[in-house]
Design a protein around this motif. Structure first.
Motif, PDB file in Angstrom:
ATOM      1  N   PHE A  95      84.495 -79.167 -24.731  1.00 31.58           N
ATOM      2  CA  PHE A  95      84.875 -77.860 -24.181  1.00 31.58           C
ATOM      3  C   PHE A  95      85.507 -76.972 -25.236  1.00 31.58           C
ATOM      4  CE2 PHE A  95      84.562 -78.989 -19.650  1.00 31.58           C
ATOM      5  CZ  PHE A  95      84.117 -77.772 -19.172  1.00 31.58           C
ATOM      6  N   ARG A  96      86.251 -77.597 -26.142  1.00 34.98           N
ATOM      7  CA  ARG A  96      87.017 -76.803 -27.087  1.00 34.98           C
ATOM      8  C   ARG A  96      86.204 -76.393 -28.303  1.00 34.98           C
ATOM      9  NH1 ARG A  96      93.128 -77.462 -26.738  1.00 34.98           N
ATOM     10  NH2 ARG A  96      92.436 -76.478 -24.860  1.00 34.98           N
ATOM     11  N   PHE A  97      85.299 -77.269 -28.764  1.00 38.82           N
ATOM     12  CA  PHE A  97      84.732 -77.046 -30.088  1.00 38.82           C
ATOM     13  C   PHE A  97      83.244 -76.695 -30.115  1.00 38.82           C
ATOM     14  CE2 PHE A  97      88.342 -79.983 -30.871  1.00 38.82           C
ATOM     15  CZ  PHE A  97      89.135 -79.065 -31.533  1.00 38.82           C
ATOM     16  N   THR A  98      82.493 -76.960 -29.050  1.00 40.78           N
ATOM     17  CA  THR A  98      81.056 -76.703 -29.141  1.00 40.78           C
ATOM     18  C   THR A  98      80.704 -75.359 -28.505  1.00 40.78           C
ATOM     19  OG1 THR A  98      80.424 -77.652 -27.034  1.00 40.78           O
ATOM     20  CG2 THR A  98      80.652 -79.161 -28.875  1.00 40.78           C
ATOM     21  N   ARG A  99      79.588 -74.820 -28.958  1.00 43.87           N
ATOM     22  CA  ARG A  99      79.162 -73.526 -28.459  1.00 43.87           C
ATOM     23  C   ARG A  99      78.853 -73.602 -26.960  1.00 43.87           C
ATOM     24  NH1 ARG A  99      74.214 -70.121 -31.105  1.00 43.87           N
ATOM     25  NH2 ARG A  99      75.332 -70.402 -33.059  1.00 43.87           N
ATOM     26  N   SER A 100      78.194 -74.681 -26.544  1.00 36.80           N
ATOM     27  CA  SER A 100      77.846 -74.770 -25.124  1.00 36.80           C
ATOM     28  C   SER A 100      79.092 -75.052 -24.281  1.00 36.80           C
ATOM     29  CB  SER A 100      76.785 -75.844 -24.898  1.00 36.80           C
ATOM     30  OG  SER A 100      77.224 -77.076 -25.418  1.00 36.80           O
ATOM     31  N   GLY A 101      80.059 -75.784 -24.841  1.00 36.01           N
ATOM     32  CA  GLY A 101      81.293 -76.020 -24.100  1.00 36.01           C
ATOM     33  C   GLY A 101      82.063 -74.728 -23.891  1.00 36.01           C
ATOM     34  N   VAL A 102      82.150 -73.930 -24.959  1.00 32.08           N
ATOM     35  CA  VAL A 102      82.835 -72.644 -24.848  1.00 32.08           C
ATOM     36  C   VAL A 102      82.056 -71.733 -23.897  1.00 32.08           C
ATOM     37  CG1 VAL A 102      83.497 -70.567 -26.108  1.00 32.08           C
ATOM     38  CG2 VAL A 102      83.938 -72.804 -27.100  1.00 32.08           C
ATOM     39  N   ALA A 103      80.728 -71.816 -23.946  1.00 30.52           N
ATOM     40  CA  ALA A 103      79.907 -70.998 -23.045  1.00 30.52           C
ATOM     41  C   ALA A 103      80.198 -71.358 -21.592  1.00 30.52           C
ATOM     42  CB  ALA A 103      78.425 -71.206 -23.348  1.00 30.52           C
ATOM     43  N   MET A 104      80.426 -72.639 -21.342  1.00 27.91           N
ATOM     44  CA  MET A 104      80.715 -73.060 -19.980  1.00 27.91           C
ATOM     45  C   MET A 104      82.020 -72.463 -19.485  1.00 27.91           C
ATOM     46  SD  MET A 104      80.654 -76.964 -18.655  1.00 27.91           S
ATOM     47  CE  MET A 104      78.934 -77.252 -18.949  1.00 27.91           C
ATOM     48  N   ARG A 105      83.028 -72.465 -20.365  1.00 29.93           N
ATOM     49  CA  ARG A 105      84.308 -71.870 -19.955  1.00 29.93           C
ATOM     50  C   ARG A 105      84.161 -70.364 -19.788  1.00 29.93           C
ATOM     51  NH1 ARG A 105      87.613 -73.609 -24.739  1.00 29.93           N
ATOM     52  NH2 ARG A 105      89.253 -72.307 -23.892  1.00 29.93           N
ATOM     53  N   ALA A 106      83.345 -69.758 -20.640  1.00 31.01           N
ATOM     54  CA  ALA A 106      83.138 -68.317 -20.538  1.00 31.01           C
ATOM     55  C   ALA A 106      82.478 -67.975 -19.209  1.00 31.01           C
ATOM     56  CB  ALA A 106      82.279 -67.824 -21.708  1.00 31.01           C
ATOM     57  N   ALA A 107      81.465 -68.758 -18.835  1.00 27.12           N
ATOM     58  CA  ALA A 107      80.773 -68.497 -17.576  1.00 27.12           C
ATOM     59  C   ALA A 107      81.715 -68.700 -16.399  1.00 27.12           C
ATOM     60  CB  ALA A 107      79.554 -69.410 -17.441  1.00 27.12           C
ATOM     61  N   ALA A 108      82.655 -69.663 -16.550  1.00 23.47           N
ATOM     62  CA  ALA A 108      83.616 -69.892 -15.482  1.00 23.47           C
ATOM     63  C   ALA A 108      84.569 -68.712 -15.368  1.00 23.47           C
ATOM     64  CB  ALA A 108      84.408 -71.169 -15.758  1.00 23.47           C
ATOM     65  N   SER A 109      84.879 -68.110 -16.510  1.00 20.90           N
ATOM     66  CA  SER A 109      85.828 -67.000 -16.526  1.00 20.90           C
ATOM     67  C   SER A 109      85.220 -65.756 -15.876  1.00 20.90           C
ATOM     68  CB  SER A 109      86.242 -66.728 -17.970  1.00 20.90           C
ATOM     69  OG  SER A 109      86.968 -65.541 -18.073  1.00 20.90           O
ATOM     70  N   SER A 110      83.975 -65.423 -16.220  1.00 20.25           N
ATOM     71  CA  SER A 110      83.304 -64.283 -15.595  1.00 20.25           C
ATOM     72  C   SER A 110      81.809 -64.391 -15.843  1.00 20.25           C
ATOM     73  CB  SER A 110      83.821 -62.963 -16.161  1.00 20.25           C
ATOM     74  OG  SER A 110      82.853 -61.951 -15.974  1.00 20.25           O
ATOM     75  N   GLN A 111      81.049 -64.458 -14.761  1.00 30.93           N
ATOM     76  CA  GLN A 111      79.607 -64.620 -14.914  1.00 30.93           C
ATOM     77  C   GLN A 111      78.967 -63.399 -15.569  1.00 30.93           C
ATOM     78  OE1 GLN A 111      77.261 -66.211 -11.891  1.00 30.93           O
ATOM     79  NE2 GLN A 111      78.473 -68.067 -11.791  1.00 30.93           N
ATOM     80  N   VAL A 112      79.377 -62.206 -15.119  1.00 31.11           N
ATOM     81  CA  VAL A 112      78.762 -60.994 -15.659  1.00 31.11           C
ATOM     82  C   VAL A 112      79.031 -60.893 -17.154  1.00 31.11           C
ATOM     83  CG1 VAL A 112      78.631 -58.495 -15.482  1.00 31.11           C
ATOM     84  CG2 VAL A 112      79.064 -59.858 -13.446  1.00 31.11           C
ATOM     85  N   ASN A 113      80.300 -61.154 -17.540  1.00 28.73           N
ATOM     86  CA  ASN A 113      80.624 -61.057 -18.951  1.00 28.73           C
ATOM     87  C   ASN A 113      79.924 -62.133 -19.770  1.00 28.73           C
ATOM     88  OD1 ASN A 113      82.256 -58.902 -18.444  1.00 28.73           O
ATOM     89  ND2 ASN A 113      84.071 -60.148 -18.140  1.00 28.73           N
ATOM     90  N   ALA A 114      79.727 -63.292 -19.151  1.00 33.11           N
ATOM     91  CA  ALA A 114      79.007 -64.351 -19.853  1.00 33.11           C
ATOM     92  C   ALA A 114      77.567 -63.919 -20.112  1.00 33.11           C
ATOM     93  CB  ALA A 114      79.046 -65.638 -19.036  1.00 33.11           C
ATOM     94  N   TYR A 115      76.934 -63.344 -19.086  1.00 29.08           N
ATOM     95  CA  TYR A 115      75.587 -62.795 -19.279  1.00 29.08           C
ATOM     96  C   TYR A 115      75.576 -61.792 -20.432  1.00 29.08           C
ATOM     97  CZ  TYR A 115      72.878 -64.382 -15.183  1.00 29.08           C
ATOM     98  OH  TYR A 115      72.165 -65.114 -14.297  1.00 29.08           O
ATOM     99  N   ALA A 116      76.599 -60.922 -20.443  1.00 30.53           N
ATOM    100  CA  ALA A 116      76.614 -59.829 -21.407  1.00 30.53           C
ATOM    101  C   ALA A 116      76.732 -60.327 -22.850  1.00 30.53           C
ATOM    102  CB  ALA A 116      77.750 -58.850 -21.091  1.00 30.53           C
ATOM    103  N   VAL A 117      77.305 -61.512 -23.060  1.00 29.81           N
ATOM    104  CA  VAL A 117      77.358 -62.017 -24.432  1.00 29.81           C
ATOM    105  C   VAL A 117      76.223 -63.008 -24.700  1.00 29.81           C
ATOM    106  CG1 VAL A 117      79.832 -61.658 -24.699  1.00 29.81           C
ATOM    107  CG2 VAL A 117      78.995 -63.871 -23.929  1.00 29.81           C
ATOM    108  N   GLY A 118      75.194 -62.988 -23.849  1.00 31.91           N
ATOM    109  CA  GLY A 118      73.991 -63.755 -24.167  1.00 31.91           C
ATOM    110  C   GLY A 118      73.986 -65.183 -23.651  1.00 31.91           C
ATOM    111  N   ILE A 119      74.870 -65.496 -22.707  1.00 32.00           N
ATOM    112  CA  ILE A 119      74.911 -66.860 -22.174  1.00 32.00           C
ATOM    113  C   ILE A 119      73.933 -66.976 -21.005  1.00 32.00           C
ATOM    114  CG2 ILE A 119      76.349 -68.541 -20.957  1.00 32.00           C
ATOM    115  CD1 ILE A 119      78.710 -67.404 -22.631  1.00 32.00           C
ATOM    116  N   ASN A 120      73.124 -68.029 -21.042  1.00 29.36           N
ATOM    117  CA  ASN A 120      72.174 -68.288 -19.952  1.00 29.36           C
ATOM    118  C   ASN A 120      72.950 -68.939 -18.808  1.00 29.36           C
ATOM    119  OD1 ASN A 120      70.131 -69.074 -18.278  1.00 29.36           O
ATOM    120  ND2 ASN A 120      68.819 -69.859 -19.908  1.00 29.36           N
ATOM    121  N   VAL A 121      73.483 -68.092 -17.925  1.00 28.57           N
ATOM    122  CA  VAL A 121      74.438 -68.578 -16.926  1.00 28.57           C
ATOM    123  C   VAL A 121      73.839 -69.627 -15.973  1.00 28.57           C
ATOM    124  CG1 VAL A 121      75.956 -67.889 -15.038  1.00 28.57           C
ATOM    125  CG2 VAL A 121      75.841 -66.510 -17.102  1.00 28.57           C
ATOM    126  N   PRO A 122      72.627 -69.420 -15.426  1.00 30.33           N
ATOM    127  CA  PRO A 122      72.076 -70.457 -14.551  1.00 30.33           C
ATOM    128  C   PRO A 122      71.941 -71.805 -15.237  1.00 30.33           C
ATOM    129  CG  PRO A 122      70.812 -68.445 -14.362  1.00 30.33           C
ATOM    130  CD  PRO A 122      71.758 -68.240 -15.503  1.00 30.33           C
TER     131      PRO A 122
END
Lengths: 266, 290
Positions: B159-186
């Motif tokens: 969760f702390r060090f990998t890109r996908s782990g950080v992406a997971m926390r980002a998606a948890a924080s806000s789905q729309v914002n996660a989409y906006a930074v290029g995270i494949n939320v589904p």
């Protein structure tokens, strides 16, 4: 010059009934800074959301028209795919991941690199433009000042190495001095990296001073467009967006009287 | 004094197991905001997959564990895609009720396929007691603690060090914002559910190795509710601390106050924690700048 981003006759409808944009067209040439001005509710933010595919997340829908990015039709493409192609949206009110650190926010933005830059992220470019972010790299970003948060929001865009950045009101909630600093950096980023920009603003004075070209949006349609320097001297723009007209101060009564008759609406 | 230390060690060892069981709940809650009542049944399902590959097909335990992980990842992702995504935009209560239903379906299906009788996973964990200095800990308690901590630690690092782990926390924080930074939320949501199911599968295998395996193994999962509330529903570090605290307290209570208070003590602590910190010891409070 070729257009990096081109919007043609865009119609946007919310909830199947409420039409917000009516045949909106605009273009952002490669490497230029374009601003989109308008008052509350004119449809500025909706325009950006339509371009970056965020509309369906808010029950909005592109009912007609086309968005072309980097020469390809990108209308209705999923937002994360657009970000990965190099169309980055810095949303209104910063919209950071507030419970994560500055650095983690930058790492999250690396997702927008997709497979274009598989190399491990290097944030030196971001820290070059924003030395203060480097000092605060390990701090939870929710506790940064408003200006620093805006810097981080722009930093996330830089990480993604985009072709076009869309800014939604970068001046929102910031002190005038900080607004000037942010816009100065935005301009420097444009000069240094050649990334094209579309800046949505209510602060018309600052936006026109820093942009090459401008559009004025009212009730979901473009009412006026032109070189930023020319727009800044247009009497109507001065009157309605820059808070003053030629011939010194007017009384409030005159302005009110005038409001009913904008020249370009006639 | 010696008694105190020995009971402490046993309690902490049990707490490690609690932490692993609680981790699956935390992953899903942190990643998607849903409390997954079917987590216990995913645990139980993982244990049955392990049993099938290891005992019935006769393959080595490492292969069985890998098969369990793969199966659980797929099952979790399937649950996300088939059930959770269909309920996107519905009230949270409907989603949570769907997980309750899923738990019942899984329990029934496993009963139909594998039967209701007790199964055992003998010899998976070494039984030989482990000595720390002069203190003795039962082998299976010690090794389940080690494995649990390793899995929790790996998730923490991921969760702390990998890109996908950080992406997971980002998606948890806000789905729309996660989409906006290029995270494949589904995709990230599916990954979260898959990971939680895999972690649950490991916990299920360990539990089945210590106790027995029946389709009701999943009922044990809700006993970690106290851990979740003490640690905070969305905190990985909280899971470790909460698990250890509850395990230690239960052991102490059993030793000094009598076994009848063992099950009550955690909830006394929960009450105390809720009074002082409603988000749990490590739970996230919304950061609001004014």
């Amino acid at each position: 010059m070729a257009n990096a981003l081109e919007v043609t006759a865009l119609d946007v409808v919310y909830g199947g009934t409420l039409q917000v944009l009516r045949g909106l067209s605009l273009a952002v040439p490669e490497g230029r800074v374009v601003t989109l001005l308008g008052s509350n509710g004119a449809g500025k933010t909706t325009t950006l959301k339509a371009i970056t595919g965020l509309l369906p997340l808010e029950h909005g829908e592109i009912a007609g028209g086309q968005v072309r990015f980097a020469g390809a039709d990108t209308t209705r493409l999923a937002p994360h795919l657009l970000a990965r192609r190099g169309l980055f949206h810095v949303r209104e009110g910063r919209q950071l991941f507030t419970d994560m650190t500055v650095e983690e926010n930058l790492i999250a933005a690396c997702n927008a690199l997709g497979t274009r830059h598989p190399a491990p992220p290097d944030f030196e470019e971001v820290y070059g433009f924003f030395p203060r972010l480097k000092e605060r790299a390990r701090q939870v970003c929710g506790y940064l000042s408003g200006g620093e948060q805006q810097m981080l929001a722009i930093g996330r865009a830089l990480v993604a190495k985009p072709r076009v950045i869309l800014f939604d009101e970068p001046s929102l909630g910031l002190a005038p001095k900080v607004v000037a600093e942010i816009f100065g950096i935005i301009r420097r980023i444009n000069a240094a990296t050649g990334v094209a920009m579309l800046i949505v603003e209510q602060n018309a004075r600052v936006a026109l001073a820093h942009a090459d070209y401008g559009y004025i949006l009212e009730s979901g349609a473009i009412m006026l467009e032109g070189e930023a320097a020319r727009l800044a001297t247009n009497p109507d723009v001065k009157n309605f967006y820059l808070g003053g007209a030629e011939g010194g101060r007017r009384s409030f009564r005159d302005v009110k009287h005038y409001r009913g008759a904008k020249r370009w609406l006639n | 004094m010696n008694l105190f230390i020995e009971y402490s060690l046993v309690g902490l060892a049990a707490g490690g197991m609690y932490a692993l069981m609680a981790l699956g709940f935390v992953l899903v809650f942190k990643g998607t905001g849903v409390f997954n009542f079917a987590q216990g049944e995913l645990m139980m399902l993982g244990a049955y997959v392990f049993l099938t590959v290891n005992q019935l097909a006769g393959l080595h335990w490492s292969i069985a564990l890998a098969a369990t992980a793969v199966f659980a990842l797929a099952a979790g992702a399937f649950v996300e895609r088939a059930i959770l995504r269909a309920l996107a935009g519905q009230p949270l209560l409907s989603v949570v009720m769907a997980t309750v239903g899923l738990g019942l379906v899984l329990k029934g299906a496993v009963g139909l396929i594998w039967g209701q009788e007790q199964r055992t996973l003998p010899g998976l964990l070494p039984r030989a007691p482990v000595f720390i200095g002069e203190f003795l800990i039962p082998g299976n308690a010690f090794w389940s603690f080690v494995i649990s901590m390793a899995v929790v630690g790996a998730c923490l690092a991921w969760f702390r060090f990998t890109r996908s782990g950080v992406a997971m926390r980002a998606a948890a924080s806000s789905q729309v914002n996660a989409y906006a930074v290029g995270i494949n939320v589904p995709r990230i949501s599916a990954l979260t559910w898959g990971l939680a199911a895999a972690v649950g599968g490991f916990a299920g295998v360990l539990l089945a190795a210590i106790n027995n395996l029946t389709p009701h193994l999943g009922d044990l999962a809700l006993s970690v509710l106290a851990v979740l509330i003490v640690g905070g529903l969305d905190s990985l570090a909280g899971v470790i601390v909460g698990g250890l605290v509850i395990g230690w307290l239960q052991s102490m209570t059993g030793a000094y106050l009598g076994g009848q208070y063992r099950e009550v003590m955690p909830f006394v602590v929960v009450l105390a924690v809720l009074l002082v910190r409603p988000h749990g010891l490590f739970g996230r409070k919304e950061i609001e700048r004014i």
